[in-house]
Design a protein around this motif. Structure first.
Motif, mmCIF file in Angstrom:
data_model
loop_
_atom_site.group_PDB
_atom_site.id
_atom_site.type_symbol
_atom_site.label_atom_id
_atom_site.label_comp_id
_atom_site.label_asym_id
_atom_site.label_seq_id
_atom_site.Cartn_x
_atom_site.Cartn_y
_atom_site.Cartn_z
ATOM 1 N N MET A 220 0.858 -1.192 0.000
ATOM 2 C CA MET A 220 0.000 0.000 0.000
ATOM 3 C C MET A 220 0.892 1.239 0.000
ATOM 4 N N PRO A 221 0.383 2.389 -0.479
ATOM 5 C CA PRO A 221 1.206 3.606 -0.440
ATOM 6 C C PRO A 221 1.522 4.006 0.999
ATOM 7 N N ASP A 222 2.652 4.673 1.192
ATOM 8 C CA ASP A 222 3.054 5.111 2.527
ATOM 9 C C ASP A 222 2.056 6.112 3.106
ATOM 10 N N PRO A 223 2.030 6.245 4.428
ATOM 11 C CA PRO A 223 1.213 7.310 5.026
ATOM 12 C C PRO A 223 1.701 8.676 4.525
ATOM 13 N N ALA A 224 0.772 9.611 4.406
ATOM 14 C CA ALA A 224 1.125 10.949 3.920
ATOM 15 C C ALA A 224 0.461 12.000 4.805
ATOM 16 N N ILE A 230 -4.516 4.795 2.266
ATOM 17 C CA ILE A 230 -5.022 3.649 3.027
ATOM 18 C C ILE A 230 -4.149 3.398 4.262
ATOM 19 N N SER A 231 -2.833 3.683 4.174
ATOM 20 C CA SER A 231 -1.955 3.525 5.339
ATOM 21 C C SER A 231 -2.355 4.465 6.471
ATOM 22 N N ASN A 232 -2.727 5.700 6.112
ATOM 23 C CA ASN A 232 -3.222 6.628 7.137
ATOM 24 C C ASN A 232 -4.484 6.084 7.796
ATOM 25 N N ALA A 233 -5.344 5.459 6.979
ATOM 26 C CA ALA A 233 -6.592 4.896 7.527
ATOM 27 C C ALA A 233 -6.281 3.811 8.555
ATOM 28 N N ALA A 234 -5.263 2.983 8.253
ATOM 29 C CA ALA A 234 -4.886 1.909 9.184
ATOM 30 C C ALA A 234 -4.421 2.474 10.522
ATOM 31 N N MET A 235 -3.893 3.696 10.512
ATOM 32 C CA MET A 235 -3.396 4.317 11.742
ATOM 33 C C MET A 235 -4.452 5.159 12.446
ATOM 34 N N ALA A 236 -5.494 5.565 11.726
ATOM 35 C CA ALA A 236 -6.397 6.596 12.252
ATOM 36 C C ALA A 236 -7.797 6.112 12.628
ATOM 37 N N LEU A 237 -8.228 4.965 12.077
ATOM 38 C CA LEU A 237 -9.631 4.570 12.269
ATOM 39 C C LEU A 237 -9.831 3.825 13.585
ATOM 40 N N ASN A 238 -11.033 3.930 14.114
ATOM 41 C CA ASN A 238 -11.388 3.241 15.362
ATOM 42 C C ASN A 238 -11.867 1.816 15.079
ATOM 43 N N ASN A 239 -11.683 0.953 16.075
ATOM 44 C CA ASN A 239 -12.309 -0.384 16.079
ATOM 45 C C ASN A 239 -11.923 -1.243 14.878
ATOM 46 N N ILE A 240 -10.653 -1.126 14.456
ATOM 47 C CA ILE A 240 -10.142 -1.995 13.392
ATOM 48 C C ILE A 240 -8.942 -2.759 13.942
ATOM 49 N N THR A 241 -8.491 -3.767 13.186
ATOM 50 C CA THR A 241 -7.288 -4.508 13.563
ATOM 51 C C THR A 241 -6.296 -4.428 12.414
#
Length: 382
Positions: A220-224, A230-241
């Motif tokens: 996936m592209p790096d966080p920006a 999508i990398s930012n989403a993995a770091m920012a969203l609630n209730n995910i694994t």
């Protein structure tokens, strides 16, 4: 048959206890008793050692020159046996992108031999692909990638006799949100990965019912900090694994730390993404149809030099996050047992609690593996 384990530390489901006794009866866990309440009966003494639940690898392709994509049942059982030396007592055989008919055949093989494995327990199948984005194919073959289809997925699920429990996919492909909504209604776990998705596209997939990110930051592209991905989403969203490969190569230590700081250990599932070269010497191997070479602890595609799965053993991933001073032994164990089991809706594994299968590990205080028990029986000694 009943006996008790005595040790210096027990990583129980809701708390870590120092000293005491853990009851094992007929292959199941019973009660924990503190040091002062020494029970009568047979006691196996592990003074100086720690007791942890068996690890659960929910994303693994192979090991010992065997691979989910090409091995017969004998080969799959060889992986299952070998995983006991990696501290893994439950696992999800993971496919890669391939022709639909190939995937159907693999599902049929697992359905035919359901429950026959003699080592680490097969808790379900994880499909990594084929609904991926070519741009982030990684070591997956782009020629088989396609848009999600509920009909196609249901065909595979039927062939697997319900063993197909998890699928990794790219949320930006047409029809993804509708597909995710439909299959998660049936209890299937959807993880997002091998994707060029923007933050918004990833959010749409999660809001449709996806609950995980596949080997976070890889494929996936790096966080920006502008034009979030999508990398930012993995770091920012609630209730995910977030799945995470902690071999030090796929994701370096500062980024492992950043992710764990962002979402907390209870939202990180340690995985290996191990391929057929796991537990094998350096040299030439295959990942699906693609040639791979292994050197310096890494598996890479011969064509293009992308990382191609890993050769990590889960016990080493757990040890790494402790050695890197990112987290405590208690939380590291949780990230390799309770979190992956919960993330994939797997029952009867990942915790030490009454009436669960007595699948557990004897660890040394430096987090190396000393012994593996399956159903209350010692099956591997280091």
């Amino acid at each position: 048959m009943k006996y008790y384990i005595h040790a210096d530390k027990f990583f129980l489901k809701n708390r870590t206890e120092n000293g005491g006794y853990l009851e094992i009866e007929n292959g199941k866990f019973g009660f924990y008793y503190p040091e002062a309440d020494k029970p009568n009966g047979k006691i196996i003494d592990y003074s100086g050692k720690w007791i942890a639940p068996g690890y659960v690898d929910t994303h693994i392709h192979g090991s010992l020159k065997e691979d989910v994509m090409k091995s017969d049942w004998e080969g799959i059982n060889k992986i299952s046996e070998g995983l006991l030396s990696a501290g893994v007592t439950s696992w999800m055989p993971t496919t890669i992108t391939a022709a639909s008919a190939t995937l159907t055949k693999i599902c049929e093989m697992f359905a035919e031999h359901q429950g026959e494995e003699s080592g680490a327990k097969i808790k379900g199948i994880h499909f990594e692909g084929p609904f991926f984005t070519e741009e982030h194919a990684g070591a997956e073959n782009p020629k088989y990638m396609m848009d999600p289809s509920v009909d196609e997925f249901n065909k595979w699920r039927k062939a697997s006799n319900g063993m197909l429990k998890k699928i990794s996919m790219a949320p930006e492909r047409p029809g993804s949100a509708e597909f995710i909504r439909e299959v998660t209604k049936e209890g299937v776990v959807v993880a997002l990965g091998h994707s060029s998705a923007s933050f918004e596209e990833a959010v749409r997939g999660i809001e449709a019912g996806a609950s995980m990110f596949t080997h976070t930051f890889n494929g996936m592209p790096d966080p920006a900090h502008h034009g979030a991905t999508i990398s930012n989403a993995a770091m920012a969203l609630n209730n995910i694994t977030d799945e995470l490969i902690c071999d030090g190569h796929h994701v370096q230590e500062p980024m492992v730390r950043a992710l764990i700081n962002a979402v907390g250990e209870e939202h990180v599932a340690l995985i290996t993404d191990c391929m057929e070269a796991g537990m094998m010497p350096d040299g030439d191997y295959m990942l699906g149809e693609l040639p791979v070479y292994v050197k310096d602890g890494m598996a890479r595609l011969k064509d293009g030099d992308n990382l191609a799965g890993s050769i990590l053993q889960l016990k080493d991933g757990v040890k790494n996050v402790v050695d890197w001073n990112i987290t405590t032994p208690e939380k590291a164990v949780m990230m390799a047992s309770y979190v992956p089991a919960k993330s994939a809706h797997l029952d009867n594994c990942g915790v030490i609690a009454p009436d669960r299968d007595a699948d557990f590990l004897v660890l040394n205080p430096d987090m190396t593996l000393s012994e593996t028990y399956l159903n209350g029986e010692s099956r591997y000694k280091a």
